[in-house]
Design an enzyme around this catalytic site. Structure first.
Site, PDB file in Angstrom:
ATOM      1  N   GLU A  44      24.150   9.447 -46.897  1.00 62.57           N
ATOM      2  CA  GLU A  44      25.013  10.391 -47.606  1.00 62.57           C
ATOM      3  C   GLU A  44      26.482   9.973 -47.581  1.00 62.57           C
ATOM      4  O   GLU A  44      27.325  10.561 -48.280  1.00 62.57           O
ATOM      5  CB  GLU A  44      24.840  11.814 -47.054  1.00 62.57           C
ATOM      6  N   SER A  71       7.248   3.622 -37.445  1.00 60.32           N
ATOM      7  CA  SER A  71       7.085   2.743 -38.593  1.00 60.32           C
ATOM      8  C   SER A  71       5.850   3.132 -39.416  1.00 60.32           C
ATOM      9  O   SER A  71       5.367   4.259 -39.334  1.00 60.32           O
ATOM     10  CB  SER A  71       7.012   1.278 -38.127  1.00 60.32           C
ATOM     11  N   CYS A 118      10.650  12.095 -40.538  1.00 62.47           N
ATOM     12  CA  CYS A 118       9.437  12.921 -40.652  1.00 62.47           C
ATOM     13  C   CYS A 118       9.500  14.195 -39.819  1.00 62.47           C
ATOM     14  O   CYS A 118       8.695  15.111 -40.010  1.00 62.47           O
ATOM     15  CB  CYS A 118       8.217  12.100 -40.232  1.00 62.47           C
ATOM     16  N   ILE A 152      12.323  -0.918 -38.681  1.00 61.94           N
ATOM     17  CA  ILE A 152      12.106  -2.292 -38.200  1.00 61.94           C
ATOM     18  C   ILE A 152      11.610  -3.218 -39.312  1.00 61.94           C
ATOM     19  O   ILE A 152      11.213  -4.353 -39.051  1.00 61.94           O
ATOM     20  CB  ILE A 152      11.133  -2.324 -37.000  1.00 61.94           C
ATOM     21  N   GLY A 153      11.616  -2.705 -40.563  1.00 60.40           N
ATOM     22  CA  GLY A 153      11.303  -3.579 -41.691  1.00 60.40           C
ATOM     23  C   GLY A 153       9.875  -3.505 -42.201  1.00 60.40           C
ATOM     24  O   GLY A 153       9.417  -4.423 -42.885  1.00 60.40           O
ATOM     25  N   SER A 199      11.260   5.831 -46.362  1.00 64.86           N
ATOM     26  CA  SER A 199      10.439   6.617 -45.450  1.00 64.86           C
ATOM     27  C   SER A 199      11.375   7.570 -44.706  1.00 64.86           C
ATOM     28  O   SER A 199      11.804   7.296 -43.584  1.00 64.86           O
ATOM     29  CB  SER A 199       9.713   5.687 -44.468  1.00 64.86           C
ATOM     30  N   ASP A 242      19.993   1.851 -42.471  1.00 64.85           N
ATOM     31  CA  ASP A 242      19.479   2.668 -41.367  1.00 64.85           C
ATOM     32  C   ASP A 242      20.586   2.875 -40.350  1.00 64.85           C
ATOM     33  O   ASP A 242      21.502   2.049 -40.258  1.00 64.85           O
ATOM     34  CB  ASP A 242      18.270   1.994 -40.699  1.00 64.85           C
TER      35      ASP A 242
END
Length: 383
Positions: A58, A368, A79, A13-14, A76, A34
């Protein structure tokens, strides 16, 4: 300084883009990438002039990356392969494929970026992916530092301990002292929220486990004396602002829609992390906030005249109807998405498109990062 050309990978979301603006560094995001369609709608709503690529990393060729001629990478990566509650599949998890591709193409770029910043969850620092990252950076001539930082260190009352790596092509090393000056130790006793600069080999100290109850008897609300003392210490730390500074001014007018429903109060009351507007702490907000209760974020006690202990003492002996009556005295509500965004450092100019539901807003915010923390790291990186 000349305007830096920035590539924003896993742009979400920036958050990184806002951190770049907050840092004051002259920069232009030449592309944001994204594949999350909801996050991309929000990104485009807030940054309509930034080129946004809705494609897999990719699937982008080295030539395409070279054409962007970027000076900095902000990223980022997913995760889930590293989070403590996940399977911890690490580089065997398919969701690391794009990150491994980045490491593969970095040495092959015509012009390597001068600066790199990466954010991820606690757990990444002991992963094989991290090992490959630092190996690649070293071979490409970067100097770097790794640090674990929580927003508590910048005066924001929210625990969100994250791994960060800042790297640059320079003969001048990033100084540990400068990092620690930017993120001072807080007065609280909870070591898990203190900033830690990692050594190149060793993992950071983990501090006391959150689940370690040895030597602590249970108080009301399934809380140990150790838990209660830790929260009291956090609320005494005057270097951290109060929750009320981050609340929406007129949300009480529409509070009903944010109140915890009776079913949730009955099922999860003893597990809730409850904070008042005067508190200087809250737990990490995750993508499950608003849908799930346990471990997804704090809830706010709106009726501060009612003592929490008086509500919870003997509650387990009450009927369901009596429990709801008792718990309702606290007027417990969820933080609104705007309030969560405030605690994550997003500026007031940030907003959601009308079609994004409240649950979707919580979800993307949980994925985020803290804007203020990243802004400080960017200032250190470029200085």
């Amino acid at each position: 300084m000349a305007t830096l050309r920035v590539l924003e990978l896993y742009s979400g979301i920036g958050g990184m883009h806002y951190a770049l603006q907050e840092s004051g560094i002259p920069a232009q995001v030449v592309a944001a990438i994204d594949i999350n369609t909801t996050a991309n709608q929000i990104y485009r709503h807030n940054f309509p002039d930034t080129p946004l690529w809705n494609k897999t990393i990719e699937g982008i060729t080295v030539d395409d990356f070279n054409k962007l001629s970027f000076d900095m990478i902000l990223m980022s990566p997913p995760c889930q392969p590293f989070t403590r509650i996940g399977l911890q599949g690490d580089i065997a998890d398919p969701r690391t494929k794009s990150f491994l591709y980045i490491l593969d193409i970095l040495p092959r770029l015509c012009r390597r970026p001068r600066f790199i910043l990466l954010e991820n969850v606690k757990g990444f620092e002991t992963s094989s992916a991290r090992g490959l990252l630092v190996k690649t950076l070293s071979e490409c001539g970067y100097t770097f530092q790794e640090v674990m930082v929580s927003p508590i260190s910048v005066g924001i009352p929210n625990s969100r301990l994250r791994y960060f790596l800042i790297a640059r092509i320079s003969s001048e090393e990033l100084k540990v002292s400068e990092i620690l000056d930017a993120f001072p130790l807080t007065a609280e006793s909870d070591s898990s929220n203190q900033p830690t600069v990692l050594s190149p080999i060793l993992s950071p100290p983990t501090g006391q486990s959150e689940n370690n109850m040895e030597g602590s008897h249970i108080l009301y609300k399934l809380e140990t004396t150790t838990d209660a003392q830790r929260k009291m210490d956090q609320n005494k730390d005057l270097s951290v602002r109060q929750i009320k500074d981050f609340l929406e001014p007129h949300v009480e007018d529409s509070m009903e829609q944010h109140l915890l429903p009776p079913k949730t109060l009955l099922r999860y009351s003893f597990l809730l992390d409850i904070v008042k507007p005067t508190c200087r702490r809250s737990v990490c907000f995750t993508k499950g906030y608003g849908r799930y209760v346990e471990g997804t974020g704090s809830v706010l006690q709106c009726c501060t005249e009612t003592e929490m202990e008086s509500v919870f003492t003997g509650l387990d002996q009450c009927s369901e109807e009596e429990k709801v009556q008792q718990l309702s005295k606290l007027k417990l509500r969820y933080f609104t998405p705007r309030e969560v965004a405030n605690l994550m450092g997003f500026p007031q100019s940030f907003s959601f498109p009308a079609q994004i539901s409240t649950i979707q807003q919580y979800r993307v915010l949980g994925n985020s990062l803290n804007v203020v923390v990243v802004a400080r790291l960017l200032q250190l990186l470029v200085s």
